[in-house]
Scaffold this motif. Sequence first.
Motif, PDB file in Angstrom:
ATOM      1  N   UNK A   1       0.817  -1.311   0.093  1.00  0.00           N
ATOM      2  CA  UNK A   1       0.038  -0.021  -0.065  1.00  0.00           C
ATOM      3  C   UNK A   1       0.978   1.246  -0.165  1.00  0.00           C
ATOM      4  N   UNK A   2       0.443   2.236  -0.645  1.00  0.00           N
ATOM      5  CA  UNK A   2       1.409   3.594  -0.784  1.00  0.00           C
ATOM      6  C   UNK A   2       0.266   4.742  -0.700  1.00  0.00           C
ATOM      7  N   UNK A   3       0.685   5.839   0.069  1.00  0.00           N
ATOM      8  CA  UNK A   3       0.023   6.963  -0.375  1.00  0.00           C
ATOM      9  C   UNK A   3       0.626   7.843  -1.401  1.00  0.00           C
ATOM     10  N   UNK A   4      -0.018   8.479  -2.138  1.00  0.00           N
ATOM     11  CA  UNK A   4       0.267   9.060  -3.402  1.00  0.00           C
ATOM     12  C   UNK A   4      -0.987  10.173  -3.663  1.00  0.00           C
ATOM     13  N   UNK A   5      -0.961  10.755  -4.915  1.00  0.00           N
ATOM     14  CA  UNK A   5      -2.132  11.369  -5.221  1.00  0.00           C
ATOM     15  C   UNK A   5      -2.800  10.857  -6.629  1.00  0.00           C
TER      16      UNK A   5
ATOM     17  N   UNK B   1      -3.372   0.378  -3.390  1.00  0.00           N
ATOM     18  CA  UNK B   1      -2.977  -0.934  -2.643  1.00  0.00           C
ATOM     19  C   UNK B   1      -3.144  -2.196  -3.610  1.00  0.00           C
ATOM     20  N   UNK B   2      -2.510  -3.087  -3.184  1.00  0.00           N
ATOM     21  CA  UNK B   2      -2.601  -4.224  -4.012  1.00  0.00           C
ATOM     22  C   UNK B   2      -3.832  -5.107  -3.205  1.00  0.00           C
ATOM     23  N   UNK B   3      -4.660  -5.792  -4.158  1.00  0.00           N
ATOM     24  CA  UNK B   3      -5.652  -6.536  -3.547  1.00  0.00           C
ATOM     25  C   UNK B   3      -5.389  -7.965  -3.918  1.00  0.00           C
ATOM     26  N   UNK B   4      -5.797  -8.965  -3.088  1.00  0.00           N
ATOM     27  CA  UNK B   4      -5.563 -10.409  -3.383  1.00  0.00           C
ATOM     28  C   UNK B   4      -6.489 -10.756  -4.542  1.00  0.00           C
ATOM     29  N   UNK B   5      -5.954 -12.004  -5.174  1.00  0.00           N
ATOM     30  CA  UNK B   5      -7.040 -12.559  -6.456  1.00  0.00           C
ATOM     31  C   UNK B   5      -8.215 -12.826  -5.924  1.00  0.00           C
ATOM     32  N   UNK B   6      -9.165 -12.336  -6.799  1.00  0.00           N
ATOM     33  CA  UNK B   6     -10.669 -12.753  -6.543  1.00  0.00           C
ATOM     34  C   UNK B   6     -11.364 -11.825  -5.949  1.00  0.00           C
ATOM     35  N   UNK B   7     -10.881 -10.588  -5.403  1.00  0.00           N
ATOM     36  CA  UNK B   7     -11.502  -9.593  -4.547  1.00  0.00           C
ATOM     37  C   UNK B   7     -12.487  -8.837  -5.284  1.00  0.00           C
TER      38      UNK B   7
ATOM     39  N   UNK C   1      -7.559  -4.890   3.837  1.00  0.00           N
ATOM     40  CA  UNK C   1      -6.796  -3.894   2.917  1.00  0.00           C
ATOM     41  C   UNK C   1      -7.531  -2.561   2.761  1.00  0.00           C
ATOM     42  N   UNK C   2      -8.977  -2.966   2.089  1.00  0.00           N
ATOM     43  CA  UNK C   2      -9.713  -1.844   1.956  1.00  0.00           C
ATOM     44  C   UNK C   2     -10.150  -0.905   3.071  1.00  0.00           C
ATOM     45  N   UNK C   3      -9.997  -1.645   4.416  1.00  0.00           N
ATOM     46  CA  UNK C   3     -10.278  -0.683   5.680  1.00  0.00           C
ATOM     47  C   UNK C   3      -9.358   0.120   5.993  1.00  0.00           C
ATOM     48  N   UNK C   4      -7.986  -0.522   5.881  1.00  0.00           N
ATOM     49  CA  UNK C   4      -6.968   0.252   6.264  1.00  0.00           C
ATOM     50  C   UNK C   4      -6.541   1.203   5.170  1.00  0.00           C
TER      51      UNK C   4
ATOM     52  N   UNK D   1      -7.875  -5.722 -12.120  1.00  0.00           N
ATOM     53  CA  UNK D   1      -6.390  -5.997 -12.261  1.00  0.00           C
ATOM     54  C   UNK D   1      -5.615  -6.043 -10.861  1.00  0.00           C
ATOM     55  N   UNK D   2      -6.543  -6.398  -9.820  1.00  0.00           N
ATOM     56  CA  UNK D   2      -6.213  -6.677  -8.374  1.00  0.00           C
ATOM     57  C   UNK D   2      -5.546  -5.550  -7.809  1.00  0.00           C
ATOM     58  N   UNK D   3      -5.864  -4.179  -8.116  1.00  0.00           N
ATOM     59  CA  UNK D   3      -5.445  -3.160  -7.436  1.00  0.00           C
ATOM     60  C   UNK D   3      -6.698  -2.619  -6.730  1.00  0.00           C
ATOM     61  N   UNK D   4      -6.385  -1.745  -5.741  1.00  0.00           N
ATOM     62  CA  UNK D   4      -7.573  -0.677  -5.051  1.00  0.00           C
ATOM     63  C   UNK D   4      -7.190   0.494  -5.117  1.00  0.00           C
ATOM     64  N   UNK D   5      -8.030   1.341  -4.907  1.00  0.00           N
ATOM     65  CA  UNK D   5      -7.806   2.767  -4.670  1.00  0.00           C
ATOM     66  C   UNK D   5      -8.912   3.546  -3.664  1.00  0.00           C
ATOM     67  N   UNK D   6      -8.366   4.227  -3.034  1.00  0.00           N
ATOM     68  CA  UNK D   6      -9.131   5.230  -2.119  1.00  0.00           C
ATOM     69  C   UNK D   6      -8.660   6.669  -2.716  1.00  0.00           C
ATOM     70  N   UNK D   7      -9.485   7.625  -2.897  1.00  0.00           N
ATOM     71  CA  UNK D   7     -11.232   7.413  -2.543  1.00  0.00           C
ATOM     72  C   UNK D   7     -12.002   6.412  -3.679  1.00  0.00           C
ATOM     73  N   UNK D   8     -12.457   5.654  -3.099  1.00  0.00           N
ATOM     74  CA  UNK D   8     -13.325   4.529  -3.879  1.00  0.00           C
ATOM     75  C   UNK D   8     -14.793   5.173  -4.048  1.00  0.00           C
TER      76      UNK D   8
END
Length: 829
Positions: free
Chosen positions: A465-469, A524-530, A582-585, A500-507
């Motif tokens: 997970x990384x904080x960016x813009x 952040x990286x999501x596990x397969x099948x999320x 991962x989503x909650x964090x 693509x097995x990635x997540x983003x906030x704001x979602x």
Amino acid sequence: MISKSKTVAALLAIFLGSFGAHRFYLRSYGWGILYFLFFWTLIPGLIGFVEGVRYLLMDESKFTAKYTEESASVNEAKPSETSSESERRSGNTSADFTMEVSIGSGGSGSVGSQLDEEEMCDQSSKAWVPPGDEVSINGYEIPGGMVYVGTGLSSVDGFHGVDACLIDPTLDVDASTSDPDGTRMSYWPSYSDIDSGCRATYLEWLANGRRDPDIDIGYVFLFFYGLERRVLFDAQHSSQARSEIPDILAEVEELLEVYGNESSFPGYATRFLNAVRAKYDPESLTEISHTSRGREIPLGKRVRIGRQIVDEEPLDPEVAFEWFEQSSNTYLRTPGQRCEDEFKLLFFTKYEERFGKGLLEDLDTAPLTVSYGSASRSLPDLGEIEIDGLPDISALSEPLEAMQELANECCDELDAYSRYVGRADDRDSLEALSFLPKSLLDHYQSESLTDCIQAIENELGESEMVETDLDLLLEHLPVDSSGDVRKRDLRRLANLLEKLEFGVEPDTRFSAPSRGWGDPAVIYQLPPGSSAETSAVSEGIRLIQKLAIKVVLANDEVAPEQTEYLAENLGSFLELGESDRMRLEAHRRWLILDSPTLHGVRQRAEDLPDEQKPRIAKFLTALACSDGNIDSDEIQELSKIYPVLGLDEEMVHTHIHELQTKPPEADDEPVTIQKPDSASKHYEIPESETAEEPQTSEIELDQDRVKRTLEESQEVSAFLADIFEDEEEEDAQQGSQPLEDQSPDPESGSTDSKVEPLDEDHRRFLTALSQKQQWDREEVEELAREQGLFPGAAMEVINDYAFELVETPVIEGVDEIMVNEEVSEEILE
């Protein structure tokens, strides 16, 4: 030669045409009987009148040439129904056919004897021009051979005199009256019957290589009759004829390439090729290059699948797809037609996952056979030929039903992508790819997609997970860097990244507001099948976490003890999986970066169970105290949150004072009123120490009490898990997503800021809903998907906005959706 009168034929056609009199007169007995049988429809009478007029307008010489009998049958044989006719129907070409045939005045001689099978074979051998040879006929040089030329060639069936395919060089040829359009050609043409101009046209077509696409199809059939005779009759008795079959089949294939769009020729030619291959070379059937017209499974395909059934081999996905596609008992919906390549790839993928080797197990069906009815009237029909004992898949229904179900599922998954492609005519942008099923993205080659993935992987490095813009992602979208970013764009981006097995906030698929260029983001990286659709991180949990972060950020400092306490209580008790953890964090880290406000929270907080609100408030107070102290900024933030939860603001002080340390003086000590002062003559009573809040920035807390309170607040784990249980069950039934907070947060944290307007997507959705007062839920869900919205979430966003504006919902109901027209009009105005 028997001459026919043009005038008599015309009068019979005009006055007795309904009964086919003119046809009997001209010895077209088949047509005459047909006219007579249908005279009551009046159609034969109308046709007869037109033909009578045509006879009158026809040149006398042309009429004589067309309707004069060139070969009159003398003492013609009349085989009985029980002998020769039954043999003709069964295709028994080994039977003896006898007839007396005399060549007309145009011929050079007379047959005049009974012909048996051996004599007919001898006629064929003398008249046939082999493939590759050249022959000269009436000044026309005919290359390539494969025609019968001479003055004597009896029809094989014994009923039609001279074979129609025979080119008699003694007959007249007149190039000046050529007829390439075939206006003077009969339905079953015969070289000896057509007029001299038509003969010239036919010979010219042969001389030019037999590939003129503009020639009338009757001339092609006339040539095809000869190929039929050579294969269906001669090849049964002659090894030389059998050796020529490959050349003849190749010729028919080439004719199909040129004349494949004609009405009847492709059907005859295709069936001819199938029947001949089945009889003489069954192995070649799987290599047939042509396909059937219409939705008929080609014979080659049926043979190939039949062999796989017999050999107990797994049915190849591509073969199965062609079987499904060409069957007359299946259909393909719009997504499968509009997105043909994507549908085919998805079909292959799902086919292998679902069927593997089991689609054609334990199937019992009839044997595969082929038959052929000759185009030429001179030949008997070919009987049924069984092909190597193979089963006929065209009689199977269960495999097709299974593949139809699979195809429907593929179309369902491609429906959103198909609609977007149809609307935007765009297949390759990231926005378009966000609608593709996940299983297809791994096979999709797109420069924009590759660049986006590379940028994310570079940013993450070795981290999860990384904080960016948001600029990192927005630069790959067709979004103007100087303009606003639509919430719809961020929603589609989140969908694509998840595949693509990635997540983003704001979602923005959940409650996150829209953000744009330069705003913070967490990737952040999501596990397969999320999947967001099955996420256990409910809207209620996100709401509580938002309130909690408001408390944590109250003094502009983030205490590690507070975030640790928040993570422990909002994560561990739910037994979250890896993806939801991962989503909650990520949501928590993004809220800290984004500094949330209370805008739009009040109405959603009203949906919380009343009996749980005090416990949530106590949890937030405990969170504020979890670092061992509480300051005035945190107290002020709690004082804003308690009313949002419907609680009295004074409860904040009560909860805090329960945690405050006792003053150092003992309760039974005397209280000093005033120090001695000889100059003073008055005494003042000191103000109560609890009359107002301490003026210090921090309140000292009893650490033992804080510890006990924190332990007690762990009870929050018992109710947070089921606060939104009913809501989540309803969302699962409706297939909806968590609601979306569509209103941008104002810079100020005030809750009485001006209500921001509804965004474009939801405004269009509400406009569509306003067209009528009552809807079925399926209709509403379809409208939402057309706008790229989650149905349940979209309705809640609009209701949130309505509450903020007029404190009344605009959309109500579960299965039947009711729209408050008055509120809708006020919102849209």
